[in-house]
Structure formats: structure tokens, C-alpha cells
Design a protein around this motif. Structure first.
Motif, short mmCIF file in Angstrom:
data_model
loop_
_atom_site.label_atom_id
_atom_site.label_comp_id
_atom_site.label_asym_id
_atom_site.label_seq_id
_atom_site.Cartn_x
_atom_site.Cartn_y
_atom_site.Cartn_z
N ALA A 165 -1.25 1.18 -5.89
CA ALA A 165 -0.82 1.78 -4.58
C ALA A 165 0.13 2.78 -4.90
O ALA A 165 0.11 4.07 -4.65
CB ALA A 165 -0.47 0.98 -3.55
N VAL A 166 1.17 2.21 -5.66
CA VAL A 166 2.38 3.22 -5.98
C VAL A 166 1.84 4.28 -6.87
O VAL A 166 2.21 5.46 -6.72
CB VAL A 166 3.35 2.32 -6.82
N ALA A 185 -10.34 8.51 -7.51
CA ALA A 185 -10.74 7.38 -8.49
C ALA A 185 -9.82 6.10 -8.26
O ALA A 185 -9.91 4.99 -8.32
CB ALA A 185 -11.11 7.59 -9.67
N GLN A 186 -8.34 6.29 -8.41
CA GLN A 186 -7.46 5.18 -8.37
C GLN A 186 -7.62 4.57 -7.05
O GLN A 186 -7.62 3.49 -7.01
CB GLN A 186 -6.19 5.86 -8.52
N TRP A 187 -7.53 5.38 -5.94
CA TRP A 187 -7.60 4.86 -4.65
C TRP A 187 -8.75 3.97 -4.43
O TRP A 187 -8.89 2.99 -3.67
CB TRP A 187 -7.52 5.96 -3.69
N ARG A 188 -10.07 4.43 -4.99
CA ARG A 188 -11.14 3.74 -4.80
C ARG A 188 -11.00 2.00 -5.04
O ARG A 188 -11.73 1.21 -4.42
CB ARG A 188 -12.33 4.33 -5.43
N GLU A 189 -10.28 1.85 -6.00
CA GLU A 189 -9.96 0.43 -6.44
C GLU A 189 -9.37 -0.38 -5.42
O GLU A 189 -9.32 -1.54 -5.45
CB GLU A 189 -8.88 0.45 -7.74
N PHE A 190 -8.50 0.12 -4.45
CA PHE A 190 -7.85 -0.66 -3.54
C PHE A 190 -7.72 -0.16 -1.97
O PHE A 190 -6.95 -0.62 -1.11
CB PHE A 190 -6.23 -0.68 -4.18
N ALA A 191 -8.45 0.77 -1.76
CA ALA A 191 -8.29 1.37 -0.40
C ALA A 191 -9.79 2.06 -0.10
O ALA A 191 -10.56 2.33 -0.79
CB ALA A 191 -7.38 2.29 -0.26
N THR A 192 -9.87 1.98 1.36
CA THR A 192 -11.03 2.97 2.01
C THR A 192 -10.42 3.97 2.64
O THR A 192 -9.23 4.05 2.99
CB THR A 192 -11.83 2.00 2.92
N ASP A 240 -2.73 3.43 6.42
CA ASP A 240 -1.47 3.40 5.94
C ASP A 240 -1.18 4.44 4.78
O ASP A 240 0.05 4.56 4.77
CB ASP A 240 -1.96 2.19 4.59
N PHE A 241 -1.96 5.30 4.63
CA PHE A 241 -1.51 6.63 3.98
C PHE A 241 -2.16 7.83 4.19
O PHE A 241 -3.51 7.57 4.62
CB PHE A 241 -1.58 6.42 2.36
N ALA A 242 -1.75 8.93 4.55
CA ALA A 242 -2.25 10.07 5.00
C ALA A 242 -2.22 11.42 4.25
O ALA A 242 -1.07 11.30 3.46
CB ALA A 242 -1.65 10.39 6.32
N PHE A 296 -6.07 6.85 4.67
CA PHE A 296 -6.32 5.88 3.93
C PHE A 296 -5.97 4.25 4.34
O PHE A 296 -4.70 4.23 4.93
CB PHE A 296 -5.54 5.75 2.55
N LYS A 297 -6.82 3.38 4.31
CA LYS A 297 -6.48 2.22 4.82
C LYS A 297 -6.41 1.02 3.23
O LYS A 297 -7.52 0.99 2.73
CB LYS A 297 -7.47 1.66 5.76
N LEU A 298 -5.46 0.47 3.25
CA LEU A 298 -5.43 -0.37 2.08
C LEU A 298 -6.26 -1.63 2.35
O LEU A 298 -6.60 -2.12 3.34
CB LEU A 298 -4.01 -0.81 1.73
N ASN A 299 -6.93 -2.05 1.25
CA ASN A 299 -8.02 -3.31 1.39
C ASN A 299 -7.19 -4.59 1.41
O ASN A 299 -5.71 -4.60 1.28
CB ASN A 299 -8.74 -3.37 0.18
#
Length: 97
Positions: free
Chosen positions: A21-22, A82-89, A55-57, A8-11
Motif C-alpha cells: 500500500a505504501v 497493477a500494484q493496487w490490484r494485488e491489495f485493493a478494489t 481508503d484512498f482517492a 480505492f478500498k483496501l482488501n
């Protein structure tokens, strides 16, 4: 067995301490004890600071393609993703081992 890797890469503008993110990290950490198809589960924040780093794996394993489908379609996984779609790719790789 199939290894399922996700990076994951944070936007832009989103930091690790962003409440989204938390919460997203907590949602993924919880999946290991919730989805029975998972034979191996670990996830966490990257500890290095390099321009090419994500950023996250997630590093996980399931028995076969059917188990991978059940994992991906599981409501808890869908909710966490769905949560991650809001702030990361992210990018994924699935391979047999």
C-alpha cells in the motif's frame, strides 16, 4: 474537460502501512508529474473512519476522452494500477465538466 475520480478500498487484512500500500500510494502520487495529459492531479489517504468510506482517492482531470484514454493506457498508470490490484478494489467515475 473530464474529471476522473477513483476510490480505492483496501482488501480485508491490508492496512495502510502494508509495504504494498505504501508503494502503491507513492506510485500514484508520482503520476501527476509524469503523465502530460493530466491537467489536474491529487491523491491521498482518506482522513475519516466511517464504515462506508474508501481508503484512498484520486481526483484528476484531462482535456477530453482521447486524453483520458492516453492517461489510462500510459505505462506509468498501468504499472501503478497493477500494484493496487494485488491489495485493493476500486470504483471510478468519469464525467464532463
Amino acid at each position: 474537460m473530464i474529471r476522473h475520480l477513483v476510490l480505492f478500498k483496501l482488501n480485508e487484512g491490508v492496512e495502510r502501512d502494508d509495504p504494498r500500500a505504501v508503494a502503491g500510494a507513492a506510485a500514484f502520487r508520482a503520476l501527476g508529474g509524469v503523465i502530460e495529459e493530466l491537467r489536474f492531479w491529487e491523491c491521498g489517504w482518506n482522513i475519516t473512519d466511517r464504515p462506508i468510506a474508501h481508503d484512498f482517492a484520486i481526483n484528476s482531470a484531462v482535456e477530453d476522452a482521447e486524453a483520458l484514454t492516453r492517461y489510462i493506457e500510459h505505462p506509468a498508470h498501468q504499472e501503478a494500477a497493477a500494484q493496487w490490484r494485488e491489495f485493493a478494489t476500486w470504483v471510478i467515475a468519469d464525467y464532463e465538466f
